[in-house]
Design an enzyme around this catalytic site. Structure first.
Site, PDB file in Angstrom:
ATOM      1  N   GLY A   1     -52.486 -67.278  51.120  1.00  0.00           N
ATOM      2  CA  GLY A   1     -51.934 -68.416  50.371  1.00  0.00           C
ATOM      3  C   GLY A   1     -52.970 -69.164  49.569  1.00  0.00           C
ATOM      4  O   GLY A   1     -52.624 -69.992  48.710  1.00  0.00           O
TER       5      GLY A   1
ATOM      6  N   TYR B   1     -46.628 -58.009  65.704  1.00  0.00           N
ATOM      7  CA  TYR B   1     -46.124 -59.205  65.042  1.00  0.00           C
ATOM      8  C   TYR B   1     -45.111 -59.959  65.889  1.00  0.00           C
ATOM      9  O   TYR B   1     -44.421 -59.358  66.705  1.00  0.00           O
ATOM     10  CB  TYR B   1     -45.456 -58.817  63.707  1.00  0.00           C
ATOM     11  CG  TYR B   1     -46.400 -58.321  62.645  1.00  0.00           C
ATOM     12  CD1 TYR B   1     -47.780 -58.413  62.769  1.00  0.00           C
ATOM     13  CD2 TYR B   1     -45.895 -57.720  61.487  1.00  0.00           C
ATOM     14  CE1 TYR B   1     -48.630 -57.939  61.771  1.00  0.00           C
ATOM     15  CE2 TYR B   1     -46.742 -57.237  60.490  1.00  0.00           C
ATOM     16  CZ  TYR B   1     -48.104 -57.346  60.648  1.00  0.00           C
ATOM     17  OH  TYR B   1     -48.932 -56.865  59.665  1.00  0.00           O
TER      18      TYR B   1
ATOM     19  N   LEU C   1     -54.789 -68.121  47.179  1.00  0.00           N
ATOM     20  CA  LEU C   1     -54.694 -67.783  45.760  1.00  0.00           C
ATOM     21  C   LEU C   1     -53.391 -68.248  45.110  1.00  0.00           C
ATOM     22  O   LEU C   1     -53.081 -67.842  43.994  1.00  0.00           O
ATOM     23  CB  LEU C   1     -54.889 -66.274  45.571  1.00  0.00           C
ATOM     24  CG  LEU C   1     -56.344 -65.812  45.708  1.00  0.00           C
ATOM     25  CD1 LEU C   1     -56.436 -64.300  45.835  1.00  0.00           C
ATOM     26  CD2 LEU C   1     -57.185 -66.303  44.525  1.00  0.00           C
ATOM     27  N   THR C   2     -52.660 -69.124  45.780  1.00  0.00           N
ATOM     28  CA  THR C   2     -51.579 -69.843  45.111  1.00  0.00           C
ATOM     29  C   THR C   2     -52.105 -71.133  44.489  1.00  0.00           C
ATOM     30  O   THR C   2     -51.431 -71.744  43.658  1.00  0.00           O
ATOM     31  CB  THR C   2     -50.450 -70.219  46.092  1.00  0.00           C
ATOM     32  OG1 THR C   2     -50.965 -71.142  47.072  1.00  0.00           O
ATOM     33  CG2 THR C   2     -49.902 -68.983  46.795  1.00  0.00           C
ATOM     34  N   GLY C   3     -53.283 -71.555  44.930  1.00  0.00           N
ATOM     35  CA  GLY C   3     -53.873 -72.792  44.446  1.00  0.00           C
ATOM     36  C   GLY C   3     -53.520 -74.010  45.269  1.00  0.00           C
ATOM     37  O   GLY C   3     -54.028 -75.102  45.003  1.00  0.00           O
ATOM     38  N   LYS C   4     -52.687 -73.828  46.289  1.00  0.00           N
ATOM     39  CA  LYS C   4     -52.228 -75.020  47.031  1.00  0.00           C
ATOM     40  C   LYS C   4     -53.305 -75.636  47.913  1.00  0.00           C
ATOM     41  O   LYS C   4     -53.148 -76.760  48.391  1.00  0.00           O
ATOM     42  CB  LYS C   4     -50.990 -74.696  47.856  1.00  0.00           C
ATOM     43  CG  LYS C   4     -51.180 -73.660  48.948  1.00  0.00           C
ATOM     44  CD  LYS C   4     -49.831 -73.349  49.589  1.00  0.00           C
ATOM     45  CE  LYS C   4     -49.919 -72.235  50.615  1.00  0.00           C
ATOM     46  NZ  LYS C   4     -48.583 -71.883  51.150  1.00  0.00           N
TER      47      LYS C   4
ATOM     48  N   SER D   1     -52.413 -59.109  52.068  1.00  0.00           N
ATOM     49  CA  SER D   1     -53.072 -60.388  51.750  1.00  0.00           C
ATOM     50  C   SER D   1     -53.483 -60.490  50.291  1.00  0.00           C
ATOM     51  O   SER D   1     -54.603 -60.919  49.972  1.00  0.00           O
ATOM     52  CB  SER D   1     -54.292 -60.620  52.652  1.00  0.00           C
ATOM     53  OG  SER D   1     -53.904 -60.839  53.972  1.00  0.00           O
TER      54      SER D   1
END
Length: 363
Positions: free
Chosen positions: A252, A66, A254-257, A247
């Site tokens: 991200g 990372y 599944l945040t709907g953004k 995940s």
């Protein structure tokens, strides 16, 4: 090295689970850190770490690779940020997990091309400990298998891709050496298959070596592959190797953004268009729209549905959540304060899943 146990938790409704056959007691939420050093500065990273611990999290996950996306110039920076923070904290109150790279990816900037052999394991742990500024880590995971397996959106095993690899028995011998030296307390797997878990456990039993205590694999409403063979293999009735789910929000999505084709400025997919492309260039977004309808029907956000789904699964010991700002992190943590998934919601989710089964695996 005392057994890690929270003195008191902000979230009194939370669970703290014993990780497999270990003595590690981990919060049901784990802080993922792969954005530290790319999307997050060191100051922001320390603020997120402080927030997580203040909210009751005692489990922090990182990796020698990372931050992500991977670059030679930034490799190891995440652990360095955590190390500068960790030296100000009570080390024995935290469970620190890191990961050592396997073979097969083009990352020659890490030891010329990492393997899970003696040299790489020994050099790898020294680098991890140096960057984290600690004498030991609680959980060392093999980031992905040394042998060929389908990874990161691949789903079909191709025998023509098989290659020579370090025998699993040898890998365990080297990991056992680290435990004997006091540099690692327990070992685990990541991005592993049912055959791999079975073989690691078999070799540990046969040769009296360290048994793996966890597996860190992708799991979300969009990727439920773990529920097939791995759920059986990892059951307490069989190998007792619980899942650390990464995940859970599918990068991200599944945040709907990203619904209706939106790509918000400064979002991960805006900054790194090729990263986790499987979640935004497939049938995945169609499935997300359907899950969003379920969430709205029951008066919750899509994030609450997605993280609540992970909390609902008995095979998950801890769900790894990441965030690039405090507001995101607090909102995600708060989901675990209650149980969201009723029998009715579970049935409706499964109906969607039967139509869009693991949509991220298809173009």
């Amino acid at each position: 090295m005392a057994t890690t146990s929270p003195d008191s938790a902000v979230h009194t409704s939370w669970k703290y689970n014993t990780l497999g056959d270990s003595e590690l007691v981990v919060s049901q939420v784990c802080l993922g850190t792969m954005t530290f050093g790319k999307q997050n500065s060191e100051q922001e990273a320390h603020q997120l770490l402080d927030c997580a611990v203040d909210q009751g999290i005692n489990f922090i996950d990182t990796a020698e690779l990372y931050p992500v996306p991977v670059e030679a110039e930034t490799q190891g920076r995440t652990e360095e940020f955590i190390g500068n923070w960790l030296k100000k904290r009570a080390r024995d109150k935290l469970v620190i997990a890191s990961k050592i790279c396997g073979a097969g990816r083009d990352i020659r900037h890490i030891r010329g091309g990492p393997r899970v052999d003696k040299r790489n394991v020994m050099e790898g742990i020294e680098g991890i400990l140096r960057r984290l500024q600690t004498d030991y880590i609680d959980l060392l995971q093999i980031h992905w298998p040394d042998r060929y397996v389908p990874l990161f959106g691949q789903f079909r095993y191709d025998r023509q891709m098989e290659r020579p690899s370090v025998p699993i028995e040898e890998q365990l011998h080297y990991l056992q050496m680290l435990i004997t030296q006091g540099k690692v307390r327990y070992v685990g797997l990541s991005n592993e298959t049912a055959w791999g878990v079975t073989e690691f456990v078999r070799c540990a039993r046969q040769y009296g070596l360290a048994k793996v205590v966890s597996i860190q694999n992708s799991y979300s409403l969009l990727h439920r592959e773990f529920e097939y063979a791995l759920a059986e293999v990892c059951s307490p009735s069989h190998t007792n190797v619980p899942l650390l789910a990464y995940s859970p929000l599918a990068g991200g999505v599944l945040t709907g953004k990203y619904c209706h084709g939106q790509i918000p400025k400064a979002s991960r997919f805006s900054l790194f268009p090729q990263y986790m492309k499987r979640f935004h260039s497939s049938f995945a977004l169609e499935a997300v729209e359907q899950y969003n309808k379920i969430a709205k029907k029951y008066g919750m956000t899509l994030t609450q549905l997605a993280l609540g789904w992970c909390k609902h699964q008995p095979f998950i010991a801890s769900t790894i959540i990441g965030a690039t700002n405090r507001k995101q992190l607090e909102e995600n943590i708060q989901v675990f304060d209650k149980d969201w998934i009723t029998k009715e919601i579970e049935e409706e989710v499964n109906q969607i899943y039967m139509r869009w089964r693991d949509p991220s695996l298809y173009p």
